[in-house]
Design a protein around this motif. Structure first.
Motif, PDB file in Angstrom:
ATOM      1  N   GLU A 248      41.025  50.757  43.340  1.00 57.30           N
ATOM      2  CA  GLU A 248      40.001  49.926  43.970  1.00 57.30           C
ATOM      3  C   GLU A 248      39.781  50.463  45.384  1.00 57.30           C
ATOM      4  O   GLU A 248      40.745  50.737  46.112  1.00 57.30           O
ATOM      5  CB  GLU A 248      40.427  48.458  44.066  1.00 57.30           C
ATOM      6  CG  GLU A 248      39.369  47.641  44.838  1.00 57.30           C
ATOM      7  CD  GLU A 248      39.705  46.162  45.043  1.00 57.30           C
ATOM      8  OE1 GLU A 248      40.823  45.740  44.703  1.00 57.30           O
ATOM      9  OE2 GLU A 248      38.832  45.453  45.567  1.00 57.30           O
ATOM     10  N   ASN A 307      33.714  47.113  45.684  1.00 56.74           N
ATOM     11  CA  ASN A 307      33.372  45.697  45.786  1.00 56.74           C
ATOM     12  C   ASN A 307      31.872  45.540  46.019  1.00 56.74           C
ATOM     13  O   ASN A 307      31.267  46.294  46.765  1.00 56.74           O
ATOM     14  CB  ASN A 307      34.132  45.053  46.939  1.00 56.74           C
ATOM     15  CG  ASN A 307      35.599  44.857  46.595  1.00 56.74           C
ATOM     16  OD1 ASN A 307      35.955  44.005  45.788  1.00 56.74           O
ATOM     17  ND2 ASN A 307      36.464  45.684  47.175  1.00 56.74           N
ATOM     18  N   GLU A 339      33.092  45.491  41.270  1.00 55.84           N
ATOM     19  CA  GLU A 339      33.806  44.205  41.344  1.00 55.84           C
ATOM     20  C   GLU A 339      32.900  43.188  42.018  1.00 55.84           C
ATOM     21  O   GLU A 339      32.508  43.369  43.169  1.00 55.84           O
ATOM     22  CB  GLU A 339      35.103  44.338  42.163  1.00 55.84           C
ATOM     23  CG  GLU A 339      36.127  45.254  41.515  1.00 55.84           C
ATOM     24  CD  GLU A 339      37.511  45.156  42.170  1.00 55.84           C
ATOM     25  OE1 GLU A 339      37.743  44.255  42.998  1.00 55.84           O
ATOM     26  OE2 GLU A 339      38.360  46.014  41.835  1.00 55.84           O
ATOM     27  N   ASP A 369      35.731  39.671  40.040  1.00 54.83           N
ATOM     28  CA  ASP A 369      36.829  39.702  41.016  1.00 54.83           C
ATOM     29  C   ASP A 369      37.272  38.271  41.352  1.00 54.83           C
ATOM     30  O   ASP A 369      36.494  37.329  41.212  1.00 54.83           O
ATOM     31  CB  ASP A 369      36.316  40.385  42.293  1.00 54.83           C
ATOM     32  CG  ASP A 369      37.441  40.992  43.118  1.00 54.83           C
ATOM     33  OD1 ASP A 369      38.608  40.872  42.720  1.00 54.83           O
ATOM     34  OD2 ASP A 369      37.127  41.583  44.171  1.00 54.83           O
ATOM     35  N   LYS A 390      39.351  40.080  36.788  1.00 51.45           N
ATOM     36  CA  LYS A 390      40.421  40.398  37.721  1.00 51.45           C
ATOM     37  C   LYS A 390      41.032  39.101  38.217  1.00 51.45           C
ATOM     38  O   LYS A 390      40.372  38.329  38.913  1.00 51.45           O
ATOM     39  CB  LYS A 390      39.816  41.189  38.887  1.00 51.45           C
ATOM     40  CG  LYS A 390      40.621  42.396  39.204  1.00 51.45           C
ATOM     41  CD  LYS A 390      40.078  43.208  40.317  1.00 51.45           C
ATOM     42  CE  LYS A 390      41.221  43.896  40.998  1.00 51.45           C
ATOM     43  NZ  LYS A 390      40.781  44.665  42.144  1.00 51.45           N
TER      44      LYS A 390
HETATM   45 MN    MN Z   1      38.143  43.405  44.904  1.00 52.26          MN
END
Ligand code: MN
Ligand code: G
Ligand code: G
Length: 467
Positions: A248, A307, A339, A369, A390
């Motif tokens: 990530e 993200n 995400e 996320d 997630k």
């Molecule tokens: Mn994240």
């Protein structure tokens, strides 16, 4: 009764009875002695809030400013009252009743203001403002604007969040003072169960000043490359040995004056003023360039996830921008995972469903996320286009000591399997958590147990060492 405003204008010393409060009627010039311009403005501005009969917010600000001009040395307090969950009263008892409650609130608030030598208005919906003489203690507010009301109306308990800006810093404008009162108000949790107040203090002031200086330095941050990317490894845990399969990307800001500033701190700031779009695009581009470099150096692709802020979802060019990145760097759409935080899904379902569907059609992998942080709903999961889930760090934190959490994890994993979703656990810090999550059936694991976020060269070295 409210056609002619009879509000207790502020502390006008020319007023009657020796106290420094008086009635102001904006429609009759003889009862008020304001400067000509102000008077003009006051009669031009809408006079009353039609529902409650309180003065309009425009009037309110004009009167408050006029008072300040006339009494520069008088201490005053700007107070914001935010009635919680008012929409529930509308929903449960109907709008008409809701209106009645609002009028009762208006009466209470305006009476309280009057008693303390000030004025009140309804700012919007269920938010009221008061401008009163400076008080040493504010406990009276709790009774006056909530307990008393609940008694009067026999409504389900009415909770109010109250923010106060006492007149300490004489440099602030009226608008700033109410903004600060609002900040104090917002610092009280929306979920607080009782009426309470918070006073704007020097800590809030410092935070505000710090934020302003951060925002001020964003331009040079881009120009001077103060942002960098960190890569936190994600391990696939299906086999006997965990396998490093992706990462990530997390932004880092090395500020010349403040040192390392945490994204938790500046991301919300960037989201507020729209700069997040520029920042995220920068991160996505750097991430795509890195995927390309690793592909060239190692001979294979390492997918990374970036993200995507909830604000980006409203960017009409988001899909074209991401597609262009893939073309520019000659990588595949499934190399770049996206995400998207869970709350973005609850905030604007329709928008997100259409954007995510389109992204998936293009081949991007979409991960939800922070799952379990907000109001996660199972129904939401079944209706949304998604590739992976997630689990939020907060959910993992005490999972080994929490039986309810363990059972819930089992349920979530079962549903995820039914929906064909990959499940990723983040924030995994120790072997107990690791084995519990692996044995329960999680697919991928990220966290300090394996590695903290790494600089790109460190991440590459780890990849090579573990290959
Ligand atoms: Mn994240
Ligand atoms: O590791 P860390 O403290 O870096 O991350 C804190 C929070 O900031 C996380 O919730 C993460 O999702 C968010 N974040 C980190 N990098 C980015 C980024 O590049 N863009 C966005 N929108 N959020 C990020
Ligand atoms: O985007 P997201 O909210 O998932 O960001 C993950 C955040 O969690 C980042 O701030 C990252 O630095 C942090 N983090 C990653 N692994 C761990 C961990 O094992 N423990 C703790 N406490 N934080 C972690």
């Amino acid at each position: 009764m409210y056609n002619e405003i009879s509000l207790n204008a502020l502390l006008n010393r020319e007023g009657s009875e020796g106290n420094n409060s008086m009635n102001v009627s904006p429609r009759s010039s003889d009862s008020v002695s304001l400067g000509l311009n102000t008077y003009h403005d006051i009669i031009k501005a809408p006079a009353v809030d039609p529902l409650t009969g309180l003065c309009s917010k425009e009037q309110f600000f004009l009167l408050a400013k006029d008072f300040d001009r006339k009494h520069p040395l008088e201490g005053v307090d700007a107070i914001v009252l935010n009635y919680n969950k008012f929409h529930l009263i509308n929903e449960l008892y109907g709008r008409k009743f809701g209106d009645k409650v609002l009028c009762a609130i208006a009466d209470c608030v305006s009476e309280t203001a009057k008693e303390h030598g000030g004025i009140a208005c309804r700012y919007d919906a269920d938010k009221f403002y008061m401008y009163i003489k400076h008080q040493k203690n504010y406990d009276f507010l709790i009774h006056q604007v909530s307990d008393k009301l609940a008694h009067m109306m026999k409504t389900p308990d009415i909770r109010v969040r109250i923010g106060i800006y006492p007149d300490l810093f004489k440099d602030a404008t009226i608008e700033q003072r109410f903004d600060r009162a609002m900040q104090a108000c917002n610092s009280i949790s929306k979920f607080s169960h009782a009426t309470s107040y918070e006073i704007y203090d020097s800590k809030m002031h410092e935070k505000e000043m710090f934020e302003a200086r951060l925002l001020d330095s964003i331009g040079s941050a881009f120009a001077e490359n103060q942002f960098s990317l960190a890569f936190q490894p994600k391990y696939n845990v299906h086999g006997n040995h965990p396998k490093l399969t992706s990462a990530e990307v997390l932004i880092r800001w090395k500020h010349p004056e403040f040192g390392l500033v945490k994204p938790d701190f500046f991301i919300p700031l960037f989201e507020e003023n729209g700069l997040i779009r520029q920042l995220d695009r920068y991160v996505w581009r750097e991430a795509a360039a890195q995927i390309r470099r690793w592909k060239d150096e190692l001979g294979y692709s390492i997918p990374v996830s970036v993200n995507v802020s909830r604000v980006d979802i409203f960017d009409p060019d988001i899909i074209d921008y991401l597609k262009q990145l893939i073309t520019d760097y000659g990588i595949e759409t499934n190399d770049l995972h996206l995400e998207i935080t869970e709350t973005a899904y609850t905030d604007n379902v329709e928008q997100i469903v259409s954007v995510v569907k389109e992204l998936q059609r293009e081949g991007f992998m979409v991960e939800m996320d922070d799952f379990g942080k907000g109001y996660s709903s199972i129904n939401m999961l079944t209706n949304l286009p998604l590739d992976a889930l997630k689990l939020d760090i907060g959910f993992i934190k005490d999972i080994t000591e929490n039986n309810k959490g363990k059972n819930l994890l089992g349920c979530i994993l079962e549903i995820a399997k039914l929906l064909n979703l990959t499940v990723i656990a983040e924030g995994v810090e120790n072997s107990k958590q690791y084995f519990l999550l692996k044995n329960a059936g999680c697919d991928e694991i990220q966290g300090f147990y394996f590695s903290k976020p790494l600089a790109s060269t460190e991440f590459r070295n780890l990849l090579v060492a573990e290959a």
